[in-house]
Scaffold this motif. Structure first.
Motif, short mmCIF file in Angstrom:
data_model
loop_
_atom_site.label_atom_id
_atom_site.label_comp_id
_atom_site.label_asym_id
_atom_site.label_seq_id
_atom_site.Cartn_x
_atom_site.Cartn_y
_atom_site.Cartn_z
N MET A 57 0.83 -1.21 0.00
CA MET A 57 0.00 0.00 0.00
C MET A 57 0.87 1.26 0.00
O MET A 57 0.53 2.25 -0.66
N GLU A 58 1.99 1.23 0.72
CA GLU A 58 2.89 2.38 0.73
C GLU A 58 3.50 2.58 -0.66
O GLU A 58 3.63 3.71 -1.14
N ALA A 59 3.88 1.48 -1.31
CA ALA A 59 4.42 1.58 -2.67
C ALA A 59 3.35 2.13 -3.62
O ALA A 59 3.65 2.96 -4.49
N LEU A 60 2.12 1.68 -3.46
CA LEU A 60 1.02 2.18 -4.29
C LEU A 60 0.79 3.67 -4.05
O LEU A 60 0.54 4.42 -4.99
N GLU A 61 0.91 4.09 -2.80
CA GLU A 61 0.75 5.51 -2.47
C GLU A 61 1.80 6.35 -3.20
O GLU A 61 1.48 7.39 -3.77
N GLN A 62 3.04 5.86 -3.22
CA GLN A 62 4.10 6.60 -3.91
C GLN A 62 3.82 6.65 -5.42
O GLN A 62 4.01 7.69 -6.06
N LYS A 63 3.36 5.54 -5.99
CA LYS A 63 3.07 5.53 -7.42
C LYS A 63 1.91 6.46 -7.75
O LYS A 63 1.92 7.15 -8.77
N LEU A 64 0.90 6.50 -6.89
CA LEU A 64 -0.24 7.39 -7.12
C LEU A 64 0.18 8.85 -7.00
O LEU A 64 -0.34 9.71 -7.72
N ALA A 65 1.10 9.15 -6.08
CA ALA A 65 1.59 10.52 -5.96
C ALA A 65 2.32 10.93 -7.24
O ALA A 65 2.13 12.04 -7.74
N THR A 66 3.12 10.02 -7.79
CA THR A 66 3.82 10.30 -9.04
C THR A 66 2.81 10.49 -10.18
O THR A 66 2.95 11.41 -10.99
N LEU A 67 1.81 9.64 -10.21
CA LEU A 67 0.77 9.74 -11.24
C LEU A 67 0.03 11.07 -11.12
O LEU A 67 -0.27 11.72 -12.12
N SER A 68 -0.25 11.48 -9.90
CA SER A 68 -0.94 12.75 -9.68
C SER A 68 -0.11 13.92 -10.17
O SER A 68 -0.62 14.83 -10.83
N ASP A 69 1.21 13.87 -9.88
CA ASP A 69 2.08 14.94 -10.35
C ASP A 69 2.12 14.97 -11.88
O ASP A 69 2.10 16.04 -12.48
N GLY A 70 2.17 13.80 -12.50
CA GLY A 70 2.18 13.73 -13.95
C GLY A 70 0.89 14.26 -14.55
O GLY A 70 0.90 14.93 -15.58
N THR A 71 -0.22 13.97 -13.90
CA THR A 71 -1.51 14.45 -14.38
C THR A 71 -1.58 15.97 -14.32
O THR A 71 -2.09 16.61 -15.24
N GLU A 72 -1.04 16.54 -13.25
CA GLU A 72 -1.02 18.01 -13.14
C GLU A 72 -0.17 18.62 -14.24
O GLU A 72 -0.54 19.64 -14.82
N ALA A 73 0.96 17.98 -14.54
CA ALA A 73 1.83 18.49 -15.61
C ALA A 73 1.12 18.42 -16.96
O ALA A 73 1.20 19.36 -17.77
N ILE A 74 0.44 17.32 -17.21
CA ILE A 74 -0.30 17.18 -18.48
C ILE A 74 -1.42 18.21 -18.57
O ILE A 74 -1.65 18.80 -19.63
N ALA A 75 -2.09 18.46 -17.46
CA ALA A 75 -3.16 19.46 -17.47
C ALA A 75 -2.59 20.85 -17.78
O ALA A 75 -3.22 21.62 -18.52
#
Length: 138
Positions: A57-75
């Motif tokens: 779950m901690e690893a998933l949290e880190q991956k989701l944080a990265t995904l969120s940052d990438g989504t903000e950059a794409i936006a």
């Protein structure tokens, strides 16, 4: 008031060697001890599995944080494209529109919009030579 009845631990605190060596134990007590050992083993396995789930779950949290940052950059890039398209539209609006009855040769003389982006081309010959070399190697 406690939900569990009060028990004396003095009778349950025997040494394992004494419990195994004494022949006067009742079969019910031996069965209960074996049941508690199995329960303890199950609880240890549950603890280990829970730790593994927590790690994942901690690893998933880190991956989701990265995904969120990438989504903000794409936006942000997508919102910038709207501004780029508006600038292109404004530059194109200043051009004279060709008349439909003009010949196809006249279309070649229609002026293009002002250059909006300048791309340095000092490396273009090297890139072209590299691309040609790859094409010939195939």
């Amino acid at each position: 008031m406690s939900a569990f009845p009060a028990r004396s631990f003095s009778g349950h605190m025997r040494q394992p060697s004494l419990a195994a060596s004494s022949t006067g134990q009742s079969p019910a007590l031996v069965a209960r001890v074996n049941e508690k050992r199995a329960e303890l083993e199950n609880l240890r396995e549950l603890r280990d599995l829970s730790a593994a789930v927590a790690t994942r779950m901690e690893a998933l949290e880190q991956k989701l944080a990265t995904l969120s940052d990438g989504t903000e950059a794409i936006a942000m890039v997508m919102s910038n494209w709207l501004n780029v398209l508006r600038a292109i539209n404004m530059a194109s609006a200043k051009l004279p529109k060709p008349k439909p009855e003009e010949s196809p040769e006249a279309e070649a003389t229609v002026p293009l919009p002002q250059t909006l982006v300048r791309i340095p081309t000092e490396h273009a010959p090297t890139v072209q030579a590299h691309a040609d070399g790859e094409t010939q190697a195939e």
